[in-house]
Write an enzyme that holds these catalytic residues in place. Structure first.
Site, PDB file in Angstrom:
ATOM      1  N   LYS A 192       1.130  -1.284   0.126  1.00  0.00           N
ATOM      2  CA  LYS A 192       0.298   0.357   0.063  1.00  0.00           C
ATOM      3  C   LYS A 192       0.780   1.215   0.014  1.00  0.00           C
ATOM      4  O   LYS A 192       2.429   1.052   0.304  1.00  0.00           O
ATOM      5  CB  LYS A 192      -0.551   0.105   0.812  1.00  0.00           C
ATOM      6  CG  LYS A 192      -0.183  -0.101   3.068  1.00  0.00           C
ATOM      7  CD  LYS A 192       0.581   1.675   2.855  1.00  0.00           C
ATOM      8  CE  LYS A 192       1.063   1.010   4.439  1.00  0.00           C
ATOM      9  NZ  LYS A 192       1.282   2.317   4.480  1.00  0.00           N
ATOM     10  N   ASP A 246      -1.420  -1.839  10.731  1.00  0.00           N
ATOM     11  CA  ASP A 246      -1.610  -2.019   9.171  1.00  0.00           C
ATOM     12  C   ASP A 246      -2.207  -3.235   8.878  1.00  0.00           C
ATOM     13  O   ASP A 246      -2.381  -3.319   8.119  1.00  0.00           O
ATOM     14  CB  ASP A 246      -0.896  -1.443   8.443  1.00  0.00           C
ATOM     15  CG  ASP A 246      -0.272  -0.137   8.750  1.00  0.00           C
ATOM     16  OD1 ASP A 246      -0.964   0.918   8.954  1.00  0.00           O
ATOM     17  OD2 ASP A 246       1.217   0.178   7.891  1.00  0.00           O
TER      18      ASP A 246
END
Length: 293
Positions: A14, A140
């Site tokens: 990401k 995350d």
């Protein structure tokens, strides 16, 4: 003969299109607001599950970590203790993502492990249960379990799905390792804190990253990389670095910029070009595997 199940998946990375630090929490972490964008690029993970041959967790590539400190191992171990995983698991990782690049590679690997083993071993964990387990492994990890571009708040546990237009990104990583802990404990960080805002306001405000000034001071090569990328648009740093990126409308334009950046002999970097994707390739691979069986 032991029953064997296998699956190969792309464990994606990401980038943080923006990252705002709101302040320090009582638990020692920081409240954040960030826009996480999945890229169709990452590490390849090959899973082999053998039933009725014990409960070993094998990682041929530990990526330099002690086995017990590897997030893939921790994820599999968590499934053994919390979900009754009763099989021998081997996970081979072809590592492409830079370590300490702010791209979430380790978190993605952990999330991928939870998702794939839940499916291959028919553990029956709900999305909510997987998210709770993922949160124990890292801030995350829940994002990669949910597997959709998201506006992220809190320390990463509050996720609001967002559909983003497809863009092509050149991601350039200087050869340095940024410690997230060092950035968030830097005494200068509080002067860059941002106020809490609604997503609707953030989306029409030029994107920024509250950690950039501190990281530039500590790592001049990151500042150099951002300055070089200025030629192509509005460069940004992902997370606390070291990876920097710039968006393009076409793969050809991104690859041309990649060639030009690589020609600078005074800057030691690695790079890749990838498209954004709204949904994780891990989820698609699992759906395809389940439908095939």
């Amino acid at each position: 003969m032991a029953q064997t199940s296998t699956l190969q998946v792309l464990s994606p990375c990401k980038i943080n299109l923006f990252l705002y630090v709101l302040g320090k929490r009582p638990d020692g972490f920081h409240d954040l607001q960030s826009l996480f964008c999945l890229l169709n690029y990452g590490d390849t993970m090959d899973f082999t599950v053998e039933h009725d041959v014990g409960k070993a967790i094998n990682l041929p590539n530990t990526m330099g970590f002690a086995l017990e400190d590897n997030l893939i191992y921790k994820a599999a171990k968590l499934l053994q203790t919390e979900a009754g995983l009763d099989a021998s698991v081997t996970v081979n990782v072809t590592k492409r993502l830079p370590m300490g690049g702010g791209l979430g590679g380790g978190s993605s690997n952990a999330a991928t492990t939870l998702l794939v083993l839940n499916a291959l071993c028919k553990l029956g964990l709900s999305p909510e249960q997987l998210l709770e387990l993922g949160a124990r492994l890292g801030s995350d990890v829940p994002f990669f379990i949910q597997g959709h571009n998201a506006f992220v708040e809190g320390r990463g546990e509050h996720l609001h799905n967002v559909d983003l237009p497809e863009r092509y990104y050149l991601v350039v990583t200087p050869h340095c390792h940024v410690s997230t802990k060092d950035v968030f404990t830097d005494p200068e960080l509080p002067q860059y804190f941002s106020p809490k805002r609604e997503l609707s306001e953030l989306l029409v405000t030029p994107f920024a990253n509250d950690c950039v000034t501190i990281v530039r001071k500590k790592f001049p090569e990151i500042g150099q990389t951002l300055d070089r990328l200025l030629k192509y648009g509005s460069p940004a740093m992902s997370g606390t670095g070291a990876s920097c990126f710039c968006a393009f409308d076409s793969r050809e334009a991104a690859e041309q910029a990649q060639r030009e950046i690589a020609a600078f002999t005074d800057l030691s970097v690695s790079s890749f070009v990838a498209s954004s994707c709204n949904s994780s390739p891990v989820l698609a691979a699992i759906r395809a595997s389940l439908s095939a069986n």
